[in-house]
Design a protein around this motif. Structure first.
Motif, PDB file in Angstrom:
ATOM      1  N   UNK A 121      35.874  27.730  37.922  1.00 24.82           N
ATOM      2  CA  UNK A 121      36.371  27.045  39.115  1.00 24.82           C
ATOM      3  C   UNK A 121      35.826  27.708  40.370  1.00 24.82           C
ATOM      4  N   UNK A 122      35.984  29.032  40.465  1.00 28.02           N
ATOM      5  CA  UNK A 122      35.441  29.794  41.588  1.00 28.02           C
ATOM      6  C   UNK A 122      34.136  30.423  41.121  1.00 28.02           C
ATOM      7  N   UNK A 123      33.188  30.508  42.011  1.00 28.90           N
ATOM      8  CA  UNK A 123      31.865  31.005  41.621  1.00 28.90           C
ATOM      9  C   UNK A 123      31.351  32.106  42.546  1.00 28.90           C
ATOM     10  N   UNK A 124      32.255  32.855  43.157  1.00 28.91           N
ATOM     11  CA  UNK A 124      31.860  33.870  44.140  1.00 28.91           C
ATOM     12  C   UNK A 124      30.868  34.882  43.569  1.00 28.91           C
ATOM     13  N   UNK A 125      31.176  35.454  42.405  1.00 24.82           N
ATOM     14  CA  UNK A 125      30.275  36.441  41.807  1.00 24.82           C
ATOM     15  C   UNK A 125      29.002  35.775  41.305  1.00 24.82           C
ATOM     16  N   UNK A 126      29.143  34.631  40.683  1.00 25.37           N
ATOM     17  CA  UNK A 126      27.972  33.896  40.198  1.00 25.37           C
ATOM     18  C   UNK A 126      26.997  33.615  41.340  1.00 25.37           C
ATOM     19  N   UNK A 174      42.831  43.266  53.242  1.00 25.78           N
ATOM     20  CA  UNK A 174      43.945  42.937  52.350  1.00 25.78           C
ATOM     21  C   UNK A 174      43.420  42.088  51.203  1.00 25.78           C
ATOM     22  N   UNK A 175      44.010  42.255  50.050  1.00 21.92           N
ATOM     23  CA  UNK A 175      43.708  41.418  48.897  1.00 21.92           C
ATOM     24  C   UNK A 175      44.838  40.405  48.791  1.00 21.92           C
ATOM     25  N   UNK A 176      44.491  39.136  48.902  1.00 20.61           N
ATOM     26  CA  UNK A 176      45.494  38.081  48.975  1.00 20.61           C
ATOM     27  C   UNK A 176      45.193  37.021  47.925  1.00 20.61           C
ATOM     28  N   UNK A 177      46.129  36.803  47.025  1.00 18.25           N
ATOM     29  CA  UNK A 177      45.963  35.772  46.000  1.00 18.25           C
ATOM     30  C   UNK A 177      45.970  34.404  46.661  1.00 18.25           C
ATOM     31  N   UNK A 178      44.916  33.627  46.435  1.00 20.95           N
ATOM     32  CA  UNK A 178      44.851  32.248  46.906  1.00 20.95           C
ATOM     33  C   UNK A 178      44.725  32.059  48.404  1.00 20.95           C
ATOM     34  N   UNK A 179      44.193  33.027  49.126  1.00 20.74           N
ATOM     35  CA  UNK A 179      44.083  32.907  50.583  1.00 20.74           C
ATOM     36  C   UNK A 179      43.289  31.664  50.988  1.00 20.74           C
ATOM     37  N   UNK A 180      42.184  31.391  50.293  1.00 22.23           N
ATOM     38  CA  UNK A 180      41.348  30.233  50.647  1.00 22.23           C
ATOM     39  C   UNK A 180      42.094  28.920  50.505  1.00 22.23           C
ATOM     40  N   UNK A 181      43.059  28.882  49.601  1.00 21.62           N
ATOM     41  CA  UNK A 181      43.800  27.646  49.363  1.00 21.62           C
ATOM     42  C   UNK A 181      44.998  27.483  50.301  1.00 21.62           C
ATOM     43  N   UNK A 182      45.339  28.515  51.058  1.00 23.94           N
ATOM     44  CA  UNK A 182      46.462  28.437  51.997  1.00 23.94           C
ATOM     45  C   UNK A 182      46.113  27.511  53.158  1.00 23.94           C
ATOM     46  N   UNK A 183      47.148  26.909  53.740  1.00 21.46           N
ATOM     47  CA  UNK A 183      46.896  26.112  54.938  1.00 21.46           C
ATOM     48  C   UNK A 183      46.624  27.083  56.096  1.00 21.46           C
ATOM     49  N   UNK A 237      41.427  36.881  47.051  1.00 23.66           N
ATOM     50  CA  UNK A 237      40.479  36.892  48.162  1.00 23.66           C
ATOM     51  C   UNK A 237      40.607  38.183  48.954  1.00 23.66           C
ATOM     52  N   UNK A 238      39.482  38.737  49.360  1.00 25.52           N
ATOM     53  CA  UNK A 238      39.471  39.886  50.254  1.00 25.52           C
ATOM     54  C   UNK A 238      39.444  39.337  51.669  1.00 25.52           C
TER      55      UNK A 238
END
Length: 139
Positions: A8-13, A109-118, A98-99
């Protein structure tokens, strides 16, 4: 999802694919370079921690097993990148973490799902980071 299917996420790829292109590396050459620097420093018996096929699957956004810290160190060495950059991309791709950096780049900060937040919730996270920075500085 089974092995070989897309992530689903491809950041490292994406990081691996773009860096390989920048450095003009083949999968075989990157495999040879992916040695954990901590093991390599201990002696000449260090072995690459990535296989060509796994690197190819990763770069082509196919599902692979979540890499461990020695593998991430080896990948960072092979790609000539800072470990933090590789670790952040892996955290995003494999764990959905997400960093997030403050505006001044001094607080992380390390935040779970930051990109998906409004956007409103993202702003709250950033404000919390900034307030924490002020508390630590004492002002």
């Amino acid at each position: 999802m089974t092995a070989g299917e897309s992530q689903e996420r491809t950041d490292l790829s994406d990081l691996v694919a773009s860096r390989m292109k920048e450095l003009e590396l083949s999968y075989r050459r990157l495999e040879e370079l992916c040695v954990d620097p901590e093991v390599e420093a201990a002696g000449p018996a260090a072995e690459p921690l990535w296989k060509r096929g796994t690197l190819e699957n990763l770069a082509k956004r196919r599902r692979i097993k979540t890499p461990d810290l020695p593998q991430l160190r080896a990948l960072a060495a092979g790609l000539q990148l800072e470990l933090d950059q590789v670790r952040a991309a892996a955290g995003a791709q494999f764990l959905g973490i997400d960093t997030v950096w403050s505006a001044d780049g001094k607080v992380r900060a390390l935040v779970a799902g930051f990109r998906e937040m409004d956007p409103e919730d993202q702003d709250k996270v950033l404000a919390l980071m900034q307030s924490r920075r002020r508390i630590r500085r004492g002002g």
